[in-house]
Structures are given as structure tokens and as C-alpha cells.
Design a protein around this motif. Structure first.
Motif, PDB file in Angstrom:
ATOM      1  N   LEU A   1       0.806  -1.221   0.000  1.00 44.24           N
ATOM      2  CA  LEU A   1       0.000   0.000   0.000  1.00 44.24           C
ATOM      3  C   LEU A   1       0.839   1.271   0.000  1.00 44.24           C
TER       4      LEU A   1
ATOM      5  N   SER B   1      -7.316   1.630  -6.034  1.00 46.76           N
ATOM      6  CA  SER B   1      -8.598   1.159  -5.501  1.00 46.76           C
ATOM      7  C   SER B   1      -9.232   0.095  -6.403  1.00 46.76           C
TER       8      SER B   1
ATOM      9  N   ILE C   1      -7.596  -3.175  -5.506  1.00 46.98           N
ATOM     10  CA  ILE C   1      -8.081  -3.704  -4.225  1.00 46.98           C
ATOM     11  C   ILE C   1      -9.446  -4.360  -4.418  1.00 46.98           C
ATOM     12  N   PHE C   2     -10.264  -3.724  -5.229  1.00 53.48           N
ATOM     13  CA  PHE C   2     -11.580  -4.307  -5.528  1.00 53.48           C
ATOM     14  C   PHE C   2     -11.416  -5.687  -6.183  1.00 53.48           C
TER      15      PHE C   2
ATOM     16  N   ALA D   1     -17.129  -5.678   4.712  1.00 50.25           N
ATOM     17  CA  ALA D   1     -16.579  -4.376   4.284  1.00 50.25           C
ATOM     18  C   ALA D   1     -15.721  -3.741   5.373  1.00 50.25           C
ATOM     19  N   GLN D   2     -16.126  -3.911   6.647  1.00 50.61           N
ATOM     20  CA  GLN D   2     -15.357  -3.218   7.690  1.00 50.61           C
ATOM     21  C   GLN D   2     -13.985  -3.855   7.930  1.00 50.61           C
ATOM     22  N   ASP D   3     -13.758  -5.036   7.333  1.00 48.53           N
ATOM     23  CA  ASP D   3     -12.442  -5.684   7.482  1.00 48.53           C
ATOM     24  C   ASP D   3     -11.478  -5.323   6.354  1.00 48.53           C
ATOM     25  N   ILE D   4     -11.966  -4.649   5.333  1.00 46.53           N
ATOM     26  CA  ILE D   4     -11.081  -4.272   4.218  1.00 46.53           C
ATOM     27  C   ILE D   4     -10.357  -2.996   4.648  1.00 46.53           C
ATOM     28  N   THR D   5      -9.253  -3.167   5.349  1.00 48.70           N
ATOM     29  CA  THR D   5      -8.562  -2.029   5.972  1.00 48.70           C
ATOM     30  C   THR D   5      -7.078  -2.037   5.640  1.00 48.70           C
ATOM     31  N   VAL D   6      -6.426  -0.920   5.914  1.00 46.56           N
ATOM     32  CA  VAL D   6      -4.978  -0.833   5.671  1.00 46.56           C
ATOM     33  C   VAL D   6      -4.233  -1.815   6.559  1.00 46.56           C
ATOM     34  N   GLU D   7      -4.774  -2.104   7.749  1.00 40.56           N
ATOM     35  CA  GLU D   7      -4.090  -3.049   8.641  1.00 40.56           C
ATOM     36  C   GLU D   7      -4.100  -4.461   8.052  1.00 40.56           C
TER      37      GLU D   7
ATOM     38  N   PHE E   1      -4.480  -5.410   4.874  1.00 37.35           N
ATOM     39  CA  PHE E   1      -4.056  -5.573   3.472  1.00 37.35           C
ATOM     40  C   PHE E   1      -2.649  -5.055   3.197  1.00 37.35           C
ATOM     41  N   ARG E   2      -1.824  -4.911   4.256  1.00 34.44           N
ATOM     42  CA  ARG E   2      -0.493  -4.314   4.054  1.00 34.44           C
ATOM     43  C   ARG E   2       0.441  -5.152   3.185  1.00 34.44           C
TER      44      ARG E   2
END
Lengths: 523, 76
Positions: free
Chosen positions: B28, B35, B38-39, B55-61, B63-64
Motif C-alpha cells: 500500500l 482502488s 483492491i476491488f 466491508a469493515q475488514d477491508i482495511t490498511v491493517e 491488506f499491508r
């Protein structure tokens, strides 16, 4: 006395030294530290030969030292030129050459691009490159800049007229054009925003936009005017709505300034509900229109915030704003761009440059202290963009043509009707592409839409449309076609509708219509 | 699973740009994944790996890096 952008930081450092000026990820710079780092960088730049009126590039991802770079370059008497870290190197090379940039402020994450740019350009000095970088250019790393002792900005006799920065935007032909702002135009904009939105030292203001996008000037200079804190939204957060919502809550943002695309992403991911936002008092959005039906849903999720539609091309800075009223969104077809700020004169002219009556369509022209000095090295464009009203032949009033079509309501509120260059002729009929988009996006299954004109072999154009459905699984194309048929005259019906998961974007988050057109032309 | 993820990222998302990544390379901060990518990656995880990602799990943490993504998926 604050007539230079650098005065914003020197004064905040005196009056609020420990106040946080800028935050990014886990790093925070106080105004005292920002002033110290900027003064250190200015000293280094002057010593390396940067002179008054020179241009210095900033090639950085978001980090707190972007602010040190901005103020350090201006304190050295130069104008800063942001270079989009995601842009193709050929484009950056063009900008570097055109601005005669010899000094580049960067950071190790961009070493790969720097290694290619240095031998291809006149760059001779790097600030902030990683170890071993250079190939012909000297490099000084950020640690050395931070250790440099400097107590104040050099005294160089700059005036409000001095060039502060040049922002490059892609013109409709794809050749970047540089928009020059002086310290006076930028600081006027800082004052207008700080007073219009009542910024205080308690405010925490987002910096969503990248540095090469003019939205960033409010985030930096409007905030510094009031000694507020600027909270940077790192690039990766702009691609993850769940993380963006979390950042807005965790950083206790009080002002969120963004583009409609970001709001739509937050809405679609359903992530706003995951947090609470007691500090959020205003949401500002601009750059493109937002469909009222989506804005209504977002406003319901952030009931404590006031929503403003803000409008203004990079050439003029912000010129109008509109405070959105939730009740009107049930029936509104579009959201007005609102009334002009104080000290702004707006004219609506027809194609013969005659003022049109209220409620009639014309091009918007602006005269204000926030307007640009002109396009960098583009006498041809400057000749077209400025319009002079000679009521007093000694001192004509200078207006900037926005290229935007508007109408003025009798109450002084402006409606945005699209770009003048988005009016196309297809098989003899005049079609407003923005109107095609606006009617398609009223369909409940459409999240976003882009309409563009594809040249056909006969010399006319065909209208093509690309859409993002709100739910790709249940999307029904034939129902959308029926919907469009009920909304638009037959000649304005799109010849093709492409259904996509996302639209191509420019690095500023706007729909990239040039790239859509290029893809369509290939087929 | 980690290998499948790396193959997909390298072959489908990055091949055009002539870049390839290893398990612990930053996805990232480097700007490698936009984007749209990522999709596509989430669509691959849901479609080909058969795992539902809220959706709330698709985060920078989460997907690093490829390793971090597969650790997250293992917890699902």
C-alpha cells in the motif's frame, strides 16, 4: 502583519508554539517545530543557490515533512511545485523541464522515480533522498535537515506579488498546464476559508487531497491562518473506506474536506456507522457534483455536521459555497454551488460576453483577490482566460473565465450546469454530457456515472456511458435503459453503456474521462 | 493460500506494470495497489478462495502485505 504564507507559520509559532501544526500517521509537528524545520530547509536551499523566484519541486508521498518542504521552499524565496508521486515519469519530466527545476525535495520511498528523473533533467540537488541516491545530483537526507540549526526565516524582501506555488492540472488535451498563485492570492484564500468556516486553534482539519490538488491549500493555509491542526489522510487510507472512517473518528477531525468520490465510497462500504464522531462539525466537499440521493444518506449518518458544497476552479480558488439543507434533498435534482464569498465579483456572460439575466445559462467569470497570476509560460492560454472590463480605462477590472456554465438565481445562489467544453453535438443535436450523467445517476441502482463523446467515422460523435452500479450482483441493464429513455430525448441516449466495478480516476479522485475516452476509442 | 494470493497479485494486478512482489513486500505505501486493484483482489478472495470479507475488514491493517492478508483470512 501576515502578507506572505510563511508569516502564517512564523506567527503561529510565536503565539501557539506547542500547538500541533501537522499530523501524519504517528508523527506530529508543533508550530514551533514546523517553523524550525522550515527555517532549516530554507537556509540549506539558499546556501545551495536557490534564489528569489526560482521553482523547487516537491516529490513526496504524504508525511509531516511535506509541510516543512512547502514553507521551507517559500521561505527561501522560491515557489513550490508539487509533483504527483503517482504520475508517469514522462509527465513529471515535462513539468520539471518547463519550470527549470534544479532542486527537488523528496523522500526515500520515491528513490526509484528520482533515480530516473535526475539523469533526464537538470536536477542537481536533492533534499531527502535515500542513501546512495543521486547519479550526478548531490543529496542531503532529512535527518541532516532536521539537525541543522536555524532560528528564523531569511529576510529576502518578498512581497504579496511574489510567486508562491504552481499547481499543474491536466488540460482537456492532456498537456499539463501550470497555475501560478502568488502569496497574496493564496493568503486571501486562507483568510476567506478561516473566516467562512470559523476555524480556531481547536479545529482538526483533514488533508485528504494530494499536494498537487488545489483542495490542499485550504488544508494547509486555511488551517495555519487560525493555528488549527492539519491531519493528513495518508494515501492508502483514501483507498480503504473502512480505514478512512476509522481515521476520521480516531483523529477527532472537526473539519473533513474531501471530494464526492470519498463520501460515496464511505457510504457504499457501509462503514460510517462503525464509529462515533463527536468532534466532526463540518463536511466540505467539492471538485465534482454529488448526487443528492447519496448526499442525503451521508448527511443522515453524520447528523452533527454541517455540509457545504464548495466550488472554485484552481485558477480562482474557492469562489462560492452552499450550506446544504437535508430537507431539500428529497426533491432536489442537483445541489447548488451557492453564493459567492465576500470580496468576490461574479459575472455570467453569454457567448457574446454580454451579461445574461437571472436564471439564464452562461459562463461564470470571477474577479477576486484569490485569482491566479496566470498560466506558467502559456501566453496563448493567458490571452484566452483573462477578460477585461474597462469601465476605467486606466485600470481595467480583471476577470478569470472559469469555463463553467452556471445560472444565477434571483436570490444570488448559483447553480452549476456543467463545463462549457462538455457541450457536444451529436448528429446535429446539442447535448450536455453533464445532463446525461445527472439523469442516469437518478436511477436507484446507479452509484456513479461518466458520460463522454466518442468520435465516429462520420465526423460526428456518439455518446458513451460508463457506470458503477450500487450492487453489481442485482444490477439490471435493461431497467436502466428504460429509465434513461424516460429521462432523455432520443438523440441524447447513450449508444453504449459499460458496467464497471470502478471508474478510472485521476490522482485527485476525479473521474478520469480522458482515459475512459481513450479506452473507448481503442475498441 | 498465501501463494495463490501472491500469484494473483503478480499475474493479474501488477504484470502490466512489470512489477512483482514477495510475501512481505509493502503493497500500500508503495502505491502498488490502487482502488480498482483492491476491488479485484477482494473479488478474487471471495470468488476463487470462497471466503466472505466483510466491508469493515477491508482495511490498511489487513491488506499491508500478502502475508498479512493471508493471516487475516486464516482468522475468518
Amino acid at each position: 502583519m501576515r502578507y506572505l504564507l510563511t508569516h502564517l507559520v512564523s506567527q503561529a509559532a510565536l503565539q501557539h508554539p506547542q500547538q500541533a501544526a501537522i499530523c501524519c500517521r504517528d508523527e506530529t509537528l508543533s508550530y514551533a517545530e514546523l517553523y524550525r524545520r522550515s527555517a532549516a530547509l530554507a537556509q540549506i536551499l539558499v546556501a545551495s543557490g536557490v534564489g528569489v523566484g526560482d521553482r523547487v519541486g516537491i516529490y513526496m508521498h504524504k508525511c509531516v515533512d511535506c509541510a516543512s518542504a512547502i514553507y521551507g521552499i517559500m521561505a527561501a524565496g522560491a515557489a513550490y511545485v508539487p509533483l504527483d508521486p503517482t504520475a508517469p515519469l514522462a509527465r513529471l519530466q515535462h513539468i520539471i523541464d518547463s519550470c527549470d527545476i534544479e532542486v527537488l525535495v523528496t523522500e526515500p520511498r520515491l528513490d526509484r522515480g528520482v533515480e530516473e528523473l535526475v539523469p533526464a533533467t537538470a536536477i542537481r540537488q536533492l533534499i531527502g533522498g535515500g542513501p546512495g541516491i543521486g547519479r550526478g545530483a548531490r543529496n542531503m537526507n532529512w535527518e541532516t535537515v532536521h539537525k541543522q540549526s536555524a532560528s528564523e526565516f531569511p529576510e529576502l524582501g518578498l512581497t504579496g506579488n511574489s510567486l508562491a506555488y504552481i499547481l499543474f492540472t491536466s488540460g482537456s488535451t492532456g498537456v499539463p498546464k501550470g497555475i501560478m498563485h502568488s502569496h497574496a492570492s493564496a493568503i486571501t484564500w486562507a483568510r476567506v476559508t478561516a473566516s467562512s468556516y470559523q476555524f480556531t486553534a481547536q479545529d482538526r482539519i483533514s488533508n485528504y487531497a494530494p499536494l498537487h490538488f488545489d483542495l490542499s491549500t485550504l488544508d494547509y493555509f486555511g488551517a495555519a491562518w487560525a493555528a488549527s491542526t492539519t491531519v493528513m489522510v495518508p494515501e492508502e487510507y483514501t483507498r480503504f473506506p473502512a480505514s478512512l472512517a476509522e481515521l476520521i473518528a480516531r483523529q477527532r477531525l472537526s473539519i473533513f474536506y474531501t471530494v464526492p468520490h470519498a463520501l460515496l465510497q464511505l457510504l457504499q462500504a457501509g462503514v460510517i456507522q462503525q464509529h462515533s464522531y463527536p468532534a466532526l462539525r463540518a463536511v466540505l466537499f467539492g471538485g465534482e457534483p454529488i448526487p443528492p440521493k447519496h448526499l442525503r444518506e451521508i448527511m443522515k449518518l453524520w447528523p452533527g455536521a454541517t455540509f457545504y458544497n464548495v466550488y472554485g476552479p484552481t485558477e480562482t480558488n474557492g469562489v462560492t459555497h452552499y450550506r446544504v439543507n437535508l430537507d431539500e434533498l428529497d426533491t432536489a435534482k442537483s445541489i447548488p454551488i451557492g453564493r459567492v464569498y465576500d470580496d468576490v465579483e461574479a459575472l455570467v456572460l453569454d457567448s457574446k460576453d454580454t451579461v445574461v439575466a437571472d436564471d439564464s445559462v452562461g459562463e461564470l467569470l470571477i474577479s477576486a483577490g484569490t485569482c491566479m497570476r496566470g498560466y506558467w509560460k502559456r501566453a496563448d492560454l493567458n490571452q484566452k482566460v483573462f477578460w477585461f472590463r474597462s469601465q476605467d480605462h486606466q485600470r481595467p477590472d480583471v476577470f478569470v473565465r472559469t469555463g463553467d456554465l452556471v445560472s444565477r438565481r434571483p436570490d444570488g445562489c448559483f447553480e452549476f450546469l456543467g463545463r462549457a467544453d462538455r457541450l457536444v453535438k451529436t448528429r446535429g443535436y446539442r447535448v450536455e454530457l453533464d445532463e446525461v450523467e445527472a439523469s442516469i445517476v437518478t436511477h436507484p441502482q446507479v452509484l456513479e456515472c461518466a458520460a463522454f463523446a466518442v468520435p465516429d467515422p462520420s465526423g460526428s460523435v456518439n455518446i458513451a456511458v460508463a457506470i458503477i452500479p450500487s450492487d453489481i450482483g442485482s444490477f439490471d441493464l435493461s431497467r436502466l435503459r428504460d429509465h434513461i429513455r424516460r429521462q432523455l430525448p432520443a438523440y441524447a441516449m447513450p449508444r453504449s453503456i459499460e458496467v464497471l466495478a470502478d471508474l478510472p480516476r485521476t490522482s485527485t479522485g476525479k473521474i478520469d474521462r480522458v482515459s475512459l475516452l481513450a479506452q473507448a476509442a481503442k475498441k | 493460500m498465501q501463494d495463490q494470493l501472491i500469484d494473483f497479485i503478480n499475474n493479474e494486478l501488477l504484470a502490466e506494470r512489470g512489477i512483482s512482489i514477495g510475501p512481505d513486500d509493502e503493497l500500500l505505501l508503495s502505491g502498488h495497489l490502487d482502488s480498482m486493484a483492491i476491488f479485484q483482489l477482494v473479488a478474487f478472495i471471495e470468488g476463487d478462495l470462497g471466503l466472505a470479507v466483510p466491508a469493515q475488514d477491508i482495511t490498511v491493517e489487513n491488506f499491508r502485505t500478502a502475508t498479512v492478508i493471508s493471516q487475516y483470512l486464516a482468522r475468518l
